[in-house]
Design an enzyme around this catalytic site. Structure first.
Site, PDB file in Angstrom:
ATOM      1  CG  HIS A 133      -6.785   1.772  -1.944  1.00  0.00           C
ATOM      2  ND1 HIS A 133      -7.832   1.200  -2.626  1.00  0.00           N
ATOM      3  CD2 HIS A 133      -5.706   1.014  -2.220  1.00  0.00           C
ATOM      4  CE1 HIS A 133      -7.418   0.128  -3.276  1.00  0.00           C
ATOM      5  NE2 HIS A 133      -6.117  -0.009  -3.052  1.00  0.00           N
ATOM      6  CB  CYS A 154      -5.918   0.937  -6.403  1.00  0.00           C
ATOM      7  SG  CYS A 154      -4.340   0.110  -6.122  1.00  0.00           S
ATOM      8  CD  GLU A 168     -10.539   3.293  -1.496  1.00  0.00           C
ATOM      9  OE1 GLU A 168     -10.070   4.276  -2.109  1.00  0.00           O
ATOM     10  OE2 GLU A 168     -10.282   2.118  -1.810  1.00  0.00           O
TER      11      GLU A 168
HETATM   12  N1  GLN Z   1      -4.107  -5.491  -8.638  1.00  0.00           N
HETATM   13  C1  GLN Z   1      -3.483  -4.223  -8.749  1.00  0.00           C
HETATM   14  C2  GLN Z   1      -2.080  -4.225  -8.166  1.00  0.00           C
HETATM   15  O1  GLN Z   1      -1.743  -5.096  -7.423  1.00  0.00           O
HETATM   16  C3  GLN Z   1      -4.328  -3.168  -8.099  1.00  0.00           C
HETATM   17  C4  GLN Z   1      -4.508  -3.390  -6.623  1.00  0.00           C
HETATM   18  C5  GLN Z   1      -5.660  -2.597  -6.050  1.00  0.00           C
HETATM   19  O2  GLN Z   1      -6.514  -2.122  -6.784  1.00  0.00           O
HETATM   20  N2  GLN Z   1      -5.703  -2.468  -4.751  1.00  0.00           N
HETATM   21  O3  GLN Z   1      -1.316  -3.351  -8.435  1.00  0.00           O
END
Ligand code: GLN
Length: 549
Positions: free
Chosen positions: A523, A386, A525
């Protein structure tokens, strides 16, 4: 909505919280699953929050996301890892959401002028939520957060007592997990708090079918018998579960404790649970391999292991299945910012792989960008999750000529010229609210012949859709790659390897010149399991292992 076949297990805790009630519940679930049942789990949490999305991860640990886009706490992650099923919005019931629903119904005139009360309205709604969560299950396990006697937990205790009236007492199994402390000054175990907790539970109308006695070391039968005698519970239903090194050995501890006989009676079948894959995993996890990989986790929060628990669990499980020890080294992202390039090189080159996990806000961001740049330029295995993908794109764009490349999230000025990560038009202006996030499952098509595609295909983690390989991953983010900067990003060494099915969003990137430099807007994970780690983690660790000295 009722599921007449389902049997229910309710797990409450006494004396202290944080003594492994969730893991005990999940372990019972894992055993029943290994007997061939479809087992699901649900957490009832007495917090007044409506969901976990706005909870501080340092205090509460990671925010877990279900496939249908609910932000929850990390217990659901344990449930998924132990039972290998997908939790959903029905798997978490917070007091706040129950009150909210009741009050909204009341405001809309849904109660036709009647008084609205904790009993029966709150309790009935909880029972309905439990029924909903268990529609497709053979066995449904409900964990009640907190400890017996907490003010805010009482309506849930009453709800699970009443639940037996709905489905029949013989279809309910009540498990209480109590803590028995060892008092060092007098060199003895003290059962009184546990007795009191069970007395409280009895006062609320629940006599447990199983009492799990948590202790630091093994406690011997006498302590269990004493608790049984004082609590009106048969001795054989009181079982000792001492502390243990790995949570994944808890199912074996539970089996050893003699619980199986009670579970067999409850479900009415004596089939041996098939724990072979668990055994294999436990053996592998406990083993010391000749090789160790050092994985740097470059993060803002380095104080609490739980903050990135899905990531660390995925890394460790991948180590076990790749026959290598995984040593996780926390790299403070902010700390990286003030180092000279030479110091950064020294710090990061000792690592065998770098992970930049998800994150929000500007703190430590330049440090994360530096880590991604280092990996890109030094062919260090890199896995970006992400935010980890976003910083990799920024690092590449800077290399590709946009020297001030940044993300709109970090308050960067000169948006048009520099924000390679931006917020899409429909969402602009609502960034600070909880509601604009892209949450839960979204599909991505992987571009043919990319490493990313090869890895997902190798593990059969997706399917062909119209000639393209499509995968589904969970998301929790707001910002996107601005595709108008792709030429510069590519010039900086990074190519897109996966897009949303409509082609509008960048979902995966990779660095073709590196052994393993893969990052995703998702994600992965959240979908990794100890018995079946996620492909990206497996290949990342494998590459780190093969390229370490
Ligand atoms: N802050 C970033 C976004 O909102 C990444 C979010 C994250 O890593 N879950 O896009």
């Amino acid at each position: 909505m009722k599921n007449k076949k389902c049997k229910y297990i309710f797990v409450t805790g006494g004396v202290l919280s944080g003594v492994g009630k969730g893991i005990t519940a999940a372990s019972i679930g894992a055993i029943l699953k290994a007997k061939g049942y479809k087992v699901t789990m649900q957490k009832c949490d007495p917090y007044l929050n409506v969901d976990a999305g706005l909870l501080n991860p340092v205090e509460h640990g990671e925010c877990f996301v279900t496939h249908d886009g609910v932000e929850t706490d990390l217990d659901l992650g344990h449930y998924e890892r132990f039972l290998d099923f997908e939790t959903s919005k029905y798997s978490i019931t917070l007091s706040g959401s129950i009150y909210k629903e009741l009050i909204e119904r009341e405001r809309a005139g849904g109660f036709h002028g009647k008084t609205v009360q904790l009993v029966p309205h709150f309790t009935n709604l909880v029972c309905e939520k439990i029924e909903k969560a268990s529609v497709d299950s053979d066995i449904h396990i409900v964990e009640i957060g907190g400890t017996i006697g907490d003010y805010e937990g009482l309506p849930f205790i009453e709800a699970i007592r009443l639940f037996a009236n709905r489905v029949g007492r013989r279809n309910c199994l009540y498990v209480s997990v109590v803590y028995v402390p060892f008092i060092h000054t007098s060199n003895e175990l003290k059962t009184k708090p546990a007795q009191n907790a069970l007395k409280d539970l009895r006062g609320f109308g629940i006599i447990p079918d199983i009492v799990c006695v948590r202790t630091e070391g093994p406690c011997g039968r006498a302590i269990c018998e004493k608790i049984a005698a004082f609590s009106g519970i048969p001795g054989e239903a009181v079982l000792n579960l001492p502390d243990i090194e790995s949570v994944y050995d808890v199912p074996f501890n539970v089996l050893k404790s003699g619980v199986l006989e009670i579970l067999d009676d409850f479900v009415g079948d004596k089939r041996e649970p098939d724990m072979s894959k668990w055994k294999e995993f436990s053996r592998r996890r406990g083993k010391k391999y000749t090789k160790t990989v050092k994985i740097g986790l470059v993060a803002k929060y380095v104080g609490n292991d739980d903050t990135y628990i899905c990531v660390t669990e995925a890394l460790k499980a991948s180590g076990a299945w790749n026959n290598v020890n995984v040593e996780i080294e926390w790299v403070n992202a902010e700390g990286l910012e003030s180092l000279t390039q030479e110091e950064v090189n020294k710090l990061l080159s000792r690592l065998d792989g770098i992970v930049v996990p998800g994150g929000f806000g500007a703190r430590g961001i330049e440090g994360k960008i530096r880590a991604a740049k280092f990996a890109l330029e030094n062919d260090k295995p890199y896995l970006g999750l992400c935010l980890g993908m976003q910083v990799a794109c920024i690092a590449a764009a800077r290399r590709g000529g946009i020297s001030k490349a940044n993300s709109e999230e970090f308050g960067a000025e000169d948006a048009d010229g520099n924000n390679v990560i931006y917020i899409m038009d429909g969402q602009r202006g609502t960034e600070s609210t909880g509601g604009t996030m892209r949450l839960g499952d979204y599909a991505a098509k992987l571009l043919p012949k990319t490493k990313t595609e090869k890895i997902y295909k190798k593990y059969d983690f997706g399917k062909e859709v119209g000639g393209e390989y499509e995968i589904i991953e969970r998301h929790r983010h707001r910002y996107e790659v601005n595709q108008k900067f792709l030429p510069e990003i590519e010039k900086g060494g990074i190519k897109v390897s996966g897009l949303s099915p409509d082609g509008k969003l960048v979902e995966f990137i990779e660095a073709p010149k590196c052994k393993f430099f893969v990052a995703t807007q998702a994600h992965p994970e959240f979908k990794s399991r100890p018995l079946n780690p996620h492909p990206l983690f497996m290949e990342f660790i494998k590459t780190a292992k093969n390229s370490s000295n």
